[in-house]
Design a protein around this motif. Structure first.
Motif, PDB file in Angstrom:
ATOM      1  N   LEU A 264       3.058  66.867  18.598  1.00 47.24           N
ATOM      2  CA  LEU A 264       3.462  66.714  19.864  1.00 47.24           C
ATOM      3  C   LEU A 264       3.739  67.765  21.142  1.00 47.24           C
ATOM      4  O   LEU A 264       4.120  67.283  22.016  1.00 47.24           O
ATOM      5  N   LEU A 265       3.047  68.722  20.582  1.00 44.36           N
ATOM      6  CA  LEU A 265       3.304  69.930  21.712  1.00 44.36           C
ATOM      7  C   LEU A 265       2.926  69.817  23.017  1.00 44.36           C
ATOM      8  O   LEU A 265       3.828  70.008  23.905  1.00 44.36           O
ATOM      9  N   VAL A 266       1.521  69.702  23.411  1.00 52.07           N
ATOM     10  CA  VAL A 266       1.181  69.211  24.464  1.00 52.07           C
ATOM     11  C   VAL A 266       1.937  68.107  24.989  1.00 52.07           C
ATOM     12  O   VAL A 266       1.939  68.216  26.363  1.00 52.07           O
ATOM     13  N   GLU A 267       1.763  66.937  24.302  1.00 52.62           N
ATOM     14  CA  GLU A 267       2.314  65.879  24.803  1.00 52.62           C
ATOM     15  C   GLU A 267       3.690  65.923  25.549  1.00 52.62           C
ATOM     16  O   GLU A 267       4.239  65.516  26.679  1.00 52.62           O
ATOM     17  N   ASN A 268       4.682  66.302  24.690  1.00 44.15           N
ATOM     18  CA  ASN A 268       6.232  66.651  25.186  1.00 44.15           C
ATOM     19  C   ASN A 268       6.325  67.655  26.395  1.00 44.15           C
ATOM     20  O   ASN A 268       6.923  67.333  27.099  1.00 44.15           O
ATOM     21  N   TYR A 269       5.833  68.685  26.046  1.00 36.80           N
ATOM     22  CA  TYR A 269       5.737  69.598  27.525  1.00 36.80           C
ATOM     23  C   TYR A 269       5.025  69.184  28.536  1.00 36.80           C
ATOM     24  O   TYR A 269       5.643  69.124  29.933  1.00 36.80           O
ATOM     25  N   GLY A 270       4.037  68.334  28.378  1.00 34.02           N
ATOM     26  CA  GLY A 270       3.443  67.679  29.471  1.00 34.02           C
ATOM     27  C   GLY A 270       4.170  66.803  30.115  1.00 34.02           C
ATOM     28  O   GLY A 270       4.246  66.463  31.455  1.00 34.02           O
ATOM     29  N   ALA A 271       4.919  65.972  29.278  1.00 34.32           N
ATOM     30  CA  ALA A 271       5.825  64.851  29.817  1.00 34.32           C
ATOM     31  C   ALA A 271       7.106  65.565  30.534  1.00 34.32           C
ATOM     32  O   ALA A 271       7.126  64.988  31.714  1.00 34.32           O
ATOM     33  N   VAL A 272       7.521  66.633  30.154  1.00 39.24           N
ATOM     34  CA  VAL A 272       8.618  67.027  30.701  1.00 39.24           C
ATOM     35  C   VAL A 272       8.451  67.725  32.127  1.00 39.24           C
ATOM     36  O   VAL A 272       9.270  67.901  32.924  1.00 39.24           O
ATOM     37  N   LEU A 273       7.196  68.306  32.094  1.00 43.86           N
ATOM     38  CA  LEU A 273       6.788  69.267  33.285  1.00 43.86           C
ATOM     39  C   LEU A 273       6.349  68.374  34.435  1.00 43.86           C
ATOM     40  O   LEU A 273       6.550  68.677  35.507  1.00 43.86           O
ATOM     41  N   PHE A 274       5.669  67.213  34.138  1.00 41.90           N
ATOM     42  CA  PHE A 274       5.164  66.335  35.397  1.00 41.90           C
ATOM     43  C   PHE A 274       5.206  65.214  35.401  1.00 41.90           C
ATOM     44  O   PHE A 274       5.119  64.402  36.465  1.00 41.90           O
ATOM     45  N   ALA A 275       6.085  64.474  34.237  1.00 44.32           N
ATOM     46  CA  ALA A 275       6.595  63.203  34.244  1.00 44.32           C
ATOM     47  C   ALA A 275       7.985  63.153  34.483  1.00 44.32           C
ATOM     48  O   ALA A 275       8.625  62.066  35.033  1.00 44.32           O
ATOM     49  N   GLY A 276       8.637  63.657  33.661  1.00 39.37           N
ATOM     50  CA  GLY A 276      10.119  63.686  33.792  1.00 39.37           C
ATOM     51  C   GLY A 276      10.651  62.604  32.687  1.00 39.37           C
ATOM     52  O   GLY A 276       9.869  62.234  31.701  1.00 39.37           O
ATOM     53  N   ALA A 277      11.887  62.222  32.840  1.00 46.89           N
ATOM     54  CA  ALA A 277      12.272  61.158  32.102  1.00 46.89           C
ATOM     55  C   ALA A 277      12.755  59.966  33.023  1.00 46.89           C
ATOM     56  O   ALA A 277      13.981  60.158  33.610  1.00 46.89           O
ATOM     57  N   SER A 278      12.059  59.055  33.292  1.00 45.53           N
ATOM     58  CA  SER A 278      12.548  58.176  34.192  1.00 45.53           C
ATOM     59  C   SER A 278      13.652  57.104  33.802  1.00 45.53           C
ATOM     60  O   SER A 278      14.472  56.899  34.206  1.00 45.53           O
ATOM     61  N   THR A 279      13.708  57.119  32.259  1.00 45.48           N
ATOM     62  CA  THR A 279      14.832  56.208  31.712  1.00 45.48           C
ATOM     63  C   THR A 279      16.151  57.073  32.007  1.00 45.48           C
ATOM     64  O   THR A 279      17.345  56.355  31.961  1.00 45.48           O
ATOM     65  N   ALA A 280      16.193  58.167  31.999  1.00 40.32           N
ATOM     66  CA  ALA A 280      17.095  59.093  32.351  1.00 40.32           C
ATOM     67  C   ALA A 280      17.384  59.616  33.716  1.00 40.32           C
ATOM     68  O   ALA A 280      18.550  60.156  34.161  1.00 40.32           O
ATOM     69  N   GLY A 281      16.427  58.995  34.627  1.00 42.98           N
ATOM     70  CA  GLY A 281      16.527  59.476  36.063  1.00 42.98           C
ATOM     71  C   GLY A 281      16.367  60.943  36.365  1.00 42.98           C
ATOM     72  O   GLY A 281      16.942  61.303  37.332  1.00 42.98           O
TER      73      GLY A 281
END
Length: 283
Positions: A53-70
């Motif tokens: 999940l290297l690309v998926e995790n880093y893509g998520a934090v870079l461009f999507a953030g964590a909506s559940t944590a605000g």
């Protein structure tokens, strides 16, 4: 004889390798954890090899953030931290250079007293004067802005002291030669003092950049808009969300790895000047 000379060298290298391993291992484990899922991290099934999940995790934090944590995208927080660190480093250096130049080369009443007043502010860090500073920033409508993040942290008594010590080592003959050539004070400052202070400026820039990048308490106070969150604030908020049973520890690790990269890059690019500024005097 050759064997006796080789033994201390091997021991020294072994000690260095052991020290590097101790320092790098936690970072490596954080990187490995950032490539797995949150459930794998909590269950201890991470292992020692990167996950899928290297690309998926880093893509998520870079461009999507964590909506559940605000948490906004980390790319925006990296930009905010970079702007803050650059503004603090460049601002501190510019103001310190000018103030050190003034107290070293100009003769005016209470010149020495002015320098020591600046120097005494070393005993007043941000944490001590944080309430009146916050009140001033709030009254000037500088909350949730880059001005509020950077301006209160720009003044630096340490940098002023260091540049004053550098300027005091400049020979008087060089100053007199510049005056005889018709150089104005600003021309002398720009053409003589700045080149002589190049390595000192580089060393201070690295230190001050990391100082600005690692700021946590002040950005936490002056920002409520997620658009001005810094990367250190993002790590803290993600870690708090993870502690509240939201399995985002893998995103915390990915954010921590991304937060390390800019300071490491600055040190790597300016390593030679940084070491020269701490160990040499180019006069």
């Amino acid at each position: 004889m050759a064997g006796r000379e080789r033994t201390p060298r091997l021991l020294a290298h072994a000690a260095l390798i052991l020290g590097v391993a101790i320092l790098v291992l936690p970072v490596y484990l954080a990187f490995i954890a950032s490539t797995h899922g949150g459930a794998d991290f909590l269950s201890g099934r991470v292992g020692l090899l990167p996950g899928p999940l290297l690309v998926e995790n880093y893509g998520a934090v870079l461009f999507a953030g964590a909506s559940t944590a605000g948490i906004p995208p980390v790319a925006l927080m990296l930009l905010n931290s970079f702007v803050m660190a650059m503004a603090i480093a460049l601002g501190k250096i510019a103001i310190s250079l000018l103030s050190a130049f003034a107290v070293t080369y100009f003769r005016f009443p209470f010149r020495v007293a002015a320098f020591w007043i600046i120097f005494v502010t070393l005993m007043l860090p941000v944490e001590v004067r944080i309430l009146p500073t916050f009140q001033v920033v709030a009254s000037l409508s500088m909350l949730n802005s880059y001005w509020g993040l950077t301006v209160p942290l720009i003044a630096s008594a340490t940098a002023t002291f260091l540049f004053r010590q550098v300027f005091m080592t400049v020979p008087d003959e060089l100053t007199e030669a510049a005056l005889m050539d018709g150089a104005t004070p600003l021309r002398f400052f720009w053409s003589v003092l700045l080149p002589l202070s190049r390595t000192n400026i580089a060393a201070l820039f690295v230190i001050l950049f990391i100082y600005g990048w690692n700021q946590y308490l002040w950005p936490l106070l002056v920002t409520t808009d997620t658009g001005y969150y810094t990367i250190v604030m993002g790590i803290q908020r993600l870690a708090r969300a993870a502690s509240e049973a939201d399995p985002v520890w893998h995103l915390v690790m990915a954010t921590a790895i991304l937060a390390m990269l800019p300071p490491v890059l600055v040190i790597a690019l300016m390593q030679r000047l940084f070491v020269s500024g701490l160990t040499e005097t180019q006069k």
